[in-house]
Design an enzyme around this catalytic site. Structure first.
Site, PDB file in Angstrom:
ATOM      1  N   CYS A  91       0.808  -1.226   0.000  1.00  0.00           N
ATOM      2  CA  CYS A  91       0.000   0.000   0.000  1.00  0.00           C
ATOM      3  C   CYS A  91       0.835   1.268   0.000  1.00  0.00           C
ATOM      4  O   CYS A  91       0.299   2.360  -0.178  1.00  0.00           O
ATOM      5  CB  CYS A  91      -0.953   0.012   1.187  1.00  0.00           C
ATOM      6  SG  CYS A  91      -2.200  -1.294   1.131  1.00  0.00           S
ATOM      7  N   HIS A 335      -9.472   2.946  -2.183  1.00  0.00           N
ATOM      8  CA  HIS A 335      -8.064   2.618  -1.943  1.00  0.00           C
ATOM      9  C   HIS A 335      -7.544   1.704  -3.057  1.00  0.00           C
ATOM     10  O   HIS A 335      -7.562   0.480  -2.924  1.00  0.00           O
ATOM     11  CB  HIS A 335      -7.955   1.943  -0.579  1.00  0.00           C
ATOM     12  CG  HIS A 335      -6.568   1.613  -0.129  1.00  0.00           C
ATOM     13  ND1 HIS A 335      -5.424   2.015  -0.790  1.00  0.00           N
ATOM     14  CD2 HIS A 335      -6.146   0.889   0.944  1.00  0.00           C
ATOM     15  CE1 HIS A 335      -4.363   1.566  -0.136  1.00  0.00           C
ATOM     16  NE2 HIS A 335      -4.769   0.874   0.911  1.00  0.00           N
TER      17      HIS A 335
END
Length: 383
Positions: A91, A335
């Site tokens: 991430c 996301h």
């Protein structure tokens, strides 16, 4: 050879769409190519010329391989002599890619770099090992804790005593701010149209009553506090920036990178990584948190974001500092794993450069990383 400061002079992103929805037909390289094209055009306009490109560096987590950055670069029409490199720091990949590009410039390169990240969860391939499909690769080897990020957020909420109400309030804050930013046009100049998609899927009018209806998703009983309402949505999207040596930017305004930190932490609590990265970054730069005007944290889960913000003093049990994700974050927008860190830089560019903040204004971007890591970067407005 004296190190050069790398400066972001252009920053764009695609709309962010929920997995399986409006961007589901686009491959990860096509998402990245659209963002690269717009970023390059902006950079050429800012510089008043067509600068040589030294490299294209993109973050990606779950794509098909084959060096996404190179494929996207060619798809964007960038010359075949320009190389490409794909970075996987989960991430934090998009922000890590920006830092790699900045390090190339700091090492002495005078050529522009295009960097960022892209993710198409909708087209990500199924992974198979020992004839069995699996959702993700290991973040840590056998013998180490290796929680999925959702259960890790649930555990963090328990150990840090972050209540369901506090998480829902933070999620509502993200949606409210993102809806206001969208309606006020603050996303327009950073967005790239792809196909017929011009806006983000995610920001929507919410209420505490609506959020209260969501059931816990990661706990084994009803005592859980992490829900779909206070967690990010898995998403598709891309974000890219153009970096040049500050000495070569001419009169183009931008964000000069003045420091970064990437650290490891306990794999059992991966969500806390940004707190340690920020602490390291502030120590090495001598900057105080009070000196920073804008903070962008990848809001993977409200519990995780709050744990970090509490740790560094940007939130308390009842308040969140207004500098944090002022136009909402991943809880509202979504996301796209490999892109989200780069989205944070694009957002800082809009909040600080496009909005006309004065030279010297500071902005911070940070993200948690699976396996127990955190990344943070500090930028200063230059004009």
């Amino acid at each position: 050879m004296r190190n050069s400061v790398a400066t972001v002079i252009a920053a764009r992103r695609t709309p962010i769409a929920t997995v399986g929805q409006r961007l589901a037909a686009f491959s990860v390289d096509s998402l990245a190519a659209s963002s690269l094209c717009a970023t390059l055009t902006d950079a050429q306009l800012a510089l008043g010329n067509q600068p040589a490109i030294g490299d294209v560096v993109l973050g990606n987590c779950m794509g098909p391989g084959g060096n996404t950055a190179r494929v996207a670069s060619l798809a964007a029409g960038i010359d075949v002599t320009v190389p490409g490199m794909t970075v996987d720091r989960q991430c934090g990949s998009g922000l890590a890619a920006v830092l790699v590009a900045a390090e190339q410039i700091a090492a002495g390169s005078r050529s522009m770099r295009l960097a960022g990240g892209a993710e198409s969860a909708s087209t990500a391939p199924t992974r198979i090992a020992k004839n069995t499909a699996y959702a993700r690769a290991a973040f840590a080897p056998e013998g180490f804790p290796d929680p999925d990020m959702g259960p890790a957020a649930e555990a963090l909420a328990g150990t840090r005593r972050i209540s369901r109400d506090q998480q829902d309030a933070y999620a509502l804050r993200s949606h409210d701010r993102a809806v206001d930013a969208r309606n006020s046009g603050r996303f327009i100049n950073e967005l790239v149209t792809i196909g017929d998609v011009t806006t983000d899927d995610g920001p929507r009018p919410m209420s505490r009553a609506m959020l209260a209806r969501f059931a816990p998703v990661f706990a084994t009983d009803t005592s859980g506090t992490v829900t779909a309402g206070n967690s990010c949505r898995v998403s598709d999207g891309a974000a890219t920036v153009a970096l040049v040596p500050d000495a070569d930017r001419g009169s183009a305004p931008g964000l000069a990178l003045i420091g970064s930190a990437t650290v490891g932490c306990d794999p059992a609590t991966p969500g806390l990584g940004p707190a340690f990265a920020i602490e390291s970054l502030l120590e090495q730069t001598g900057v105080r948190l009070d000196d920073i005007e804008a903070v962008e944290i990848v809001e993977a889960f409200a519990a995780q974001a709050l744990a970090v913000l509490w740790e560094i003093g940007l939130a308390s049990a009842n308040t969140v500092d207004d500098r944090v994700c002022a136009d909402g974050g991943a809880l509202a927008l979504g996301h796209p794993w490999g892109a989200s860190g780069a989205v944070s830089v694009v957002r800082l560019f809009s909040r600080l450069v496009r909005s006309g903040r004065p030279a010297g204004t500071l902005g911070l971007a940070t993200a948690a990383i699976g396996g127990g890591m955190g990344v943070a970067a500090l930028f200063r407005v230059v004009r």
